[in-house]
Design an enzyme around this catalytic site. Structure first.
Site, mmCIF file in Angstrom:
data_model
loop_
_atom_site.group_PDB
_atom_site.id
_atom_site.type_symbol
_atom_site.label_atom_id
_atom_site.label_comp_id
_atom_site.label_asym_id
_atom_site.label_seq_id
_atom_site.Cartn_x
_atom_site.Cartn_y
_atom_site.Cartn_z
ATOM 1 N N ASP A 22 47.392 63.103 40.022
ATOM 2 C CA ASP A 22 47.585 62.123 39.143
ATOM 3 C C ASP A 22 46.366 61.228 38.720
ATOM 4 O O ASP A 22 46.173 60.175 39.350
ATOM 5 C CB ASP A 22 48.771 61.329 39.114
ATOM 6 C CG ASP A 22 49.841 62.263 39.093
ATOM 7 O OD1 ASP A 22 50.169 63.164 38.807
ATOM 8 O OD2 ASP A 22 50.521 61.334 39.924
ATOM 9 N N GLU A 179 52.792 62.311 28.976
ATOM 10 C CA GLU A 179 53.453 61.509 29.990
ATOM 11 C C GLU A 179 51.467 61.306 30.765
ATOM 12 O O GLU A 179 50.587 62.189 29.565
ATOM 13 C CB GLU A 179 53.988 61.636 30.727
ATOM 14 C CG GLU A 179 53.315 63.292 31.649
ATOM 15 C CD GLU A 179 54.363 63.610 32.500
ATOM 16 O OE1 GLU A 179 55.577 62.521 32.786
ATOM 17 O OE2 GLU A 179 54.146 64.499 33.247
HETATM 18 C C1 6LW Z 1 53.916 61.331 37.616
HETATM 19 C C2 6LW Z 1 53.510 61.915 35.862
HETATM 20 C C3 6LW Z 1 53.477 62.799 36.470
HETATM 21 O O1 6LW Z 1 54.356 59.685 36.675
HETATM 22 O O2 6LW Z 1 54.038 63.713 38.071
HETATM 23 O O3 6LW Z 1 51.902 65.314 36.554
HETATM 24 C C4 6LW Z 1 54.784 62.373 37.847
HETATM 25 N N1 6LW Z 1 51.749 64.213 35.934
HETATM 26 O O4 6LW Z 1 52.421 62.301 35.064
HETATM 27 C C5 6LW Z 1 54.673 62.003 39.312
HETATM 28 O O5 6LW Z 1 53.385 62.105 39.745
#
Ligand code: 6LW
Length: 503
Positions: A22, A179
């Site tokens: 991230d 996300e």
């Molecule tokens: C994070 C989300 C994700 O909040 O995995 O790969 C989750 N992305 O954006 C935890 O790292």
């Protein structure tokens, strides 16, 4: 630090290897700063610095005191600190993260120096959702956008929100897990960059643009702009990206990816790592090719940091920033001040199965490595462990007169080997080597635990299949952490070596 001839420099991806997912990046003049998620580990949010986008040096951990980082025992592994955004605005650094532990939520921190100290948290109880982003428009209004596309105006100094959250772009219809939003003003547009497809093999990066930070947003006709899904590429799960400009104005993404090895489905053991990928623009849309294993030589001088020391002699009053513990690190349980030049661990939880185990380790950052430590078990019991979570760990432990190799994989706890040893300090060793390539059922690597005699002769005691300490088996969001622990009484460690043996 010295500038290097391009031909001499290492240009390999990942640029921040090991469990560093991230990534969020910001540039201030000639300096770049990058942060990653840290989940159940304390201190949290590793902070890196670079001058060239390729070579990164850890300069601290943003969340390094209990007032900033509460990780209760009831919070499972892979809970805790998720997905930061790092920005520079109005003369200071801004860091916003989610702590998914009960009663925490979205937290905002500021610093004038990204190496720290960082402020106590400003709480954002009205901002619901993970992966918060921060963006300021021309008149200074601050917008916070979270996973799924809910956006709200906030006062970043107080955490106050203004008006109800409104929905901006929620990603490609039908795609799972929109996300990791990041909102930017670039040229005539506001861009909303997101991840979608989930953080596993389907992971992807998509983008939309609009004329204002609140939309409406028009999705890129070529979404996803980056994915490795369905390919044989050595880097997989590519997604969760942040955009930045290189020193020459060129554009780049930092993103997470993994390096699976072995037979089907392929196991990745180092967690999600931080990669760099070049970006070009066509018709005001970003174009990203394959995330390469070897990066193209950039047009600016490379500035490698000093090579990391293999040995830590525990001769400083504080542990270096690479050292992380599980949930907390009270000085009465973990200190270099008790016995000069030694790390002393005083047990609390009775094994690595326990959420309050006393553990200090560092991320495994290389596919092959050798790790050694000299332990004086004194009146206690402790050792050298490879930890994925409470239910997935291998270790070699010493008590007065005996060493044992132990394995915990899901519901199974096994004593793999044991052997008497002379009283007093003993050198414990772990070799992580690639699995021999012999077909579709081959694991990613082999972990050989043993002891070293006075003359350096290695006596292997147990060789364990690495797949059981992989994310494909254990699940979760972290990666292997290798370190020292106490399971009973007080144990002392004279030194700890981590020697990379291959990328
Ligand atoms: C994070 C989300 C994700 O909040 O995995 O790969 C989750 N992305 O954006 C935890 O790292």
């Amino acid at each position: 630090m010295s500038e290097m001839r391009q031909a001499d420099a290492t240009m390999t991806n990942p640029v921040v290897p090991g469990f560093h997912p991230d990534p969020s990046i910001c540039r201030v003049g000639d300096d770049y700063y990058l942060v990653c998620s840290s989940f159940e580990y304390f201190p949290g949010i590793p902070v890196f610095h670079s001058r060239d986008l390729v070579h990164w040096t850890q300069i601290g951990n943003a969340l390094d005191r209990p007032a900033q980082l509460r990780l209760p025992a009831a919070m499972p592994s892979s809970g805790g600190i998720y997905a930061p955004t790092l920005r520079h605005h109005d003369g200071r650094f801004w860091l916003i993260v989610t702590n998914v532990a009960e009663g925490e939520g979205n937290l905002l921190f500021t610093a004038t120096d990204p190496a720290g100290p960082w402020s106590d948290p400003v709480r954002l109880p009205e901002v619901k959702g993970i992966d918060p982003d921060l963006a300021w428009d021309e008149d200074g209004t601050c917008w916070c956008t979270v996973a799924g596309g809910a956006q709200v105006r906030i006062d970043p100094y107080t955490g106050e929100t203004f008006g109800p959250a409104h929905q901006v772009w929620a990603g490609t219809p039908g795609a799972q897990a929109p996300e990791a939003p990041h909102l930017y003003r670039i040229g005539a547009y506001w861009y909303l960059l997101i991840a979608e497809g989930g953080t596993e093999r389907g992971h992807a990066v998509s983008i939309a643009r609009g004329r204002t930070p609140t939309g409406p947003f028009e999705p890129c006709p070529d979404n996803p702009v980056l994915t490795h899904r369905g390919t044989h590429r050595p880097i997989q799960n590519t997604g969760h990206a942040d955009l930045v400009q290189g020193p020459d104005g060129s554009w780049w993404l930092v993103l997470l990816g993994v390096r699976p090895r072995g037979g089907t489905p392929g196991w990745h053991v180092l967690g999600r790592e931080t990669f760099l990928a070049p970006v070009t623009w066509v018709d005001d849309w970003p174009v990203v090719g394959e995330v390469p294993s070897v990066l193209p030589t950039p047009a600016w001088p490379l500035v490698p940091g000093a090579a990391e020391e293999v040995r830590d002699d525990f001769d400083l009053s504080e542990l270096r920033p690479q050292w992380i513990s599980v949930r907390d690190r009270p000085a009465e349980h973990c200190t270099t001040k008790e016995r000069s030049g030694w790390l002393t661990l005083r047990a609390r939880g009775a094994s690595l199965d326990e959420p309050d185990v006393v553990f200090a380790g560092r991320r495994q950052q290389h596919l092959s490595c050798r790790v050694r430590t000299r332990i004086d078990p004194a009146e206690g019991r402790g050792g050298l462990a490879v930890r994925l979570d409470e239910e997935h760990h291998y270790e070699i432990e010493a008590a007065e007169g005996q060493v044992r190799v132990l394995s915990r994989v899901g519901p199974f706890r096994t004593v793999v080997a044991s052997r008497p040893v002379p009283a007093g300090p003993v050198v414990l060793r772990l070799d992580v080597t690639p699995a021999p390539p012999n077909g579709p059922r081959t694991g990613p690597d082999v972990l050989t635990f043993g002891i070293e005699e006075q003359d350096g002769t290695f006596i292997p005691l147990g060789a364990l299949d690495g797949r059981y300490l992989s994310t494909e088996v254990a699940g979760g969001f972290t990666g292997r952490v290798i370190g020292l622990y106490a399971a009973a009484g007080t144990v002392h460690f004279d030194w700890f070596d981590y020697e990379p043996l291959g990328l």
